[in-house]
Scaffold this active site. Sequence first.
Site, PDB file in Angstrom:
ATOM      1  N   GLU A  70      38.553  24.525 177.428  1.00 28.50           N
ATOM      2  CA  GLU A  70      38.936  24.625 176.011  1.00 28.50           C
ATOM      3  C   GLU A  70      40.184  25.490 175.832  1.00 28.50           C
ATOM      4  O   GLU A  70      41.123  25.089 175.144  1.00 28.50           O
ATOM      5  CB  GLU A  70      37.775  25.228 175.197  1.00 28.50           C
ATOM      6  CG  GLU A  70      38.173  25.474 173.750  1.00 28.50           C
ATOM      7  CD  GLU A  70      37.035  25.871 172.837  1.00 28.50           C
ATOM      8  OE1 GLU A  70      35.971  26.282 173.331  1.00 28.50           O
ATOM      9  OE2 GLU A  70      37.230  25.764 171.609  1.00 28.50           O
ATOM     10  N   ASP A  90      33.539  24.907 178.462  1.00 29.30           N
ATOM     11  CA  ASP A  90      33.665  25.657 177.208  1.00 29.30           C
ATOM     12  C   ASP A  90      33.148  27.055 177.505  1.00 29.30           C
ATOM     13  O   ASP A  90      31.941  27.260 177.673  1.00 29.30           O
ATOM     14  CB  ASP A  90      32.846  25.001 176.090  1.00 29.30           C
ATOM     15  CG  ASP A  90      33.168  25.635 174.741  1.00 29.30           C
ATOM     16  OD1 ASP A  90      33.702  26.774 174.733  1.00 29.30           O
ATOM     17  OD2 ASP A  90      32.878  25.018 173.705  1.00 29.30           O
ATOM     18  N   ILE A  92      32.920  29.836 175.769  1.00 27.56           N
ATOM     19  CA  ILE A  92      31.964  30.304 174.741  1.00 27.56           C
ATOM     20  C   ILE A  92      31.816  29.171 173.744  1.00 27.56           C
ATOM     21  O   ILE A  92      32.718  28.921 172.924  1.00 27.56           O
ATOM     22  CB  ILE A  92      32.439  31.570 174.004  1.00 27.56           C
ATOM     23  CG1 ILE A  92      32.657  32.733 174.976  1.00 27.56           C
ATOM     24  CG2 ILE A  92      31.415  31.955 172.934  1.00 27.56           C
ATOM     25  CD1 ILE A  92      33.032  34.052 174.291  1.00 27.56           C
ATOM     26  N   ASP A  93      30.720  28.441 173.802  1.00 26.27           N
ATOM     27  CA  ASP A  93      30.461  27.444 172.770  1.00 26.27           C
ATOM     28  C   ASP A  93      29.655  28.157 171.692  1.00 26.27           C
ATOM     29  O   ASP A  93      28.550  28.644 171.954  1.00 26.27           O
ATOM     30  CB  ASP A  93      29.711  26.227 173.318  1.00 26.27           C
ATOM     31  CG  ASP A  93      29.706  25.119 172.280  1.00 26.27           C
ATOM     32  OD1 ASP A  93      30.754  24.901 171.642  1.00 26.27           O
ATOM     33  OD2 ASP A  93      28.648  24.506 172.071  1.00 26.27           O
ATOM     34  N   THR A  95      31.857  30.152 169.337  1.00 24.56           N
ATOM     35  CA  THR A  95      32.723  31.333 169.214  1.00 24.56           C
ATOM     36  C   THR A  95      32.522  32.015 167.860  1.00 24.56           C
ATOM     37  O   THR A  95      32.502  33.238 167.775  1.00 24.56           O
ATOM     38  CB  THR A  95      34.207  30.924 169.400  1.00 24.56           C
ATOM     39  OG1 THR A  95      34.328  30.329 170.689  1.00 24.56           O
ATOM     40  CG2 THR A  95      35.132  32.118 169.316  1.00 24.56           C
ATOM     41  N   ASP A 220      32.749  20.729 174.382  1.00 22.93           N
ATOM     42  CA  ASP A 220      31.542  21.120 173.631  1.00 22.93           C
ATOM     43  C   ASP A 220      30.323  20.314 174.094  1.00 22.93           C
ATOM     44  O   ASP A 220      29.192  20.795 174.003  1.00 22.93           O
ATOM     45  CB  ASP A 220      31.715  20.858 172.130  1.00 22.93           C
ATOM     46  CG  ASP A 220      32.829  21.677 171.488  1.00 22.93           C
ATOM     47  OD1 ASP A 220      32.907  22.879 171.780  1.00 22.93           O
ATOM     48  OD2 ASP A 220      33.601  21.111 170.688  1.00 22.93           O
TER      49      ASP A 220
END
Length: 280
Positions: A70, A90, A92-93, A95, A220
């Site tokens: 990402e 990702d 940190i999915d 955020t 994601d």
Amino acid sequence: MADIWQVALDHAVAIARQAGGVVHEALQYDRTVMTKSSTVDLVTQTDQKVENLIIQSVKQKFPTHRFIGEESVAAGEACDLTDAPTWIIDPIDGTTNFVHAFPFVAVSIGFSVNKQMEFGVVYSCLEDKMFTARRGKGAFCNGTPLQVSAQNDIKQSIIATEFGSSRDPEAVDYIFSSLRDILCIPVHGVRSAGTAAINMCLVASGCVEAYYEIGIHVWDVAAGSIIVSEAGGILTDVDGRAVDLMSRRIVAANNRTIAERIVKEIRPFNPPRDDAPPQQ
Ligand code: LIP
């Protein structure tokens, strides 16, 4: 031949756990916020640090593999899915959840070969839940097998969705009119965890019957997609056709009956594809 993809999956689990530790620690002291495509599309230094940590660690072990991350894409790298072994990350999915300490935050790592998902790892850091799946070998949470809900009746179902990071009134109208029609079927409820990856793990765990969203990105949903299918669920586009992870549209459901019923109510729209050539 050694089971090379199992070695890769084991590495993904180890690095996701390590990344989760970084996220956990950062929650205590560093949530400085920056923005990307809009004022509500958030990123933090922790997203960038975690993505870097994962990519460097994987590169050392698998130097020929490719990456779609990402934050690398946000920094200008191409988002091309080829036949090569590719890690789709990702860091940190969720955020926005991370920034607000809303307790659903995931590290999501998918792995694709020949454009087919081979495995997925979603680590829900704050719940300490490690979701894993490998093609043909089932889906698990902390080692326990996962199975989607057996529910066939949409009126007895909970549906997950998200509102995304577009505040364009036209897109918001589409989102709300679909949501209104789904809610009024009527369903038992609608939920938003704030992360696509965890929503998909909720489908795989049988806690919600389906999740749909327009506007997500491949990072994601890549890992979550194989976790859902290995738990017995199905994936489609929001118009009912075959899912395309680059299209930014997804329905993940426990079965086709539920998926088709939701598809009937969704007003599809087309955000620019993840693999669209960059605009001049
Ligand atoms: C987010 C998703 C969320 C979706 C947002 C965004 P991020 O990912 O998981 O479900 O609604 O549009 O893509 O930005 O937290 O990695």
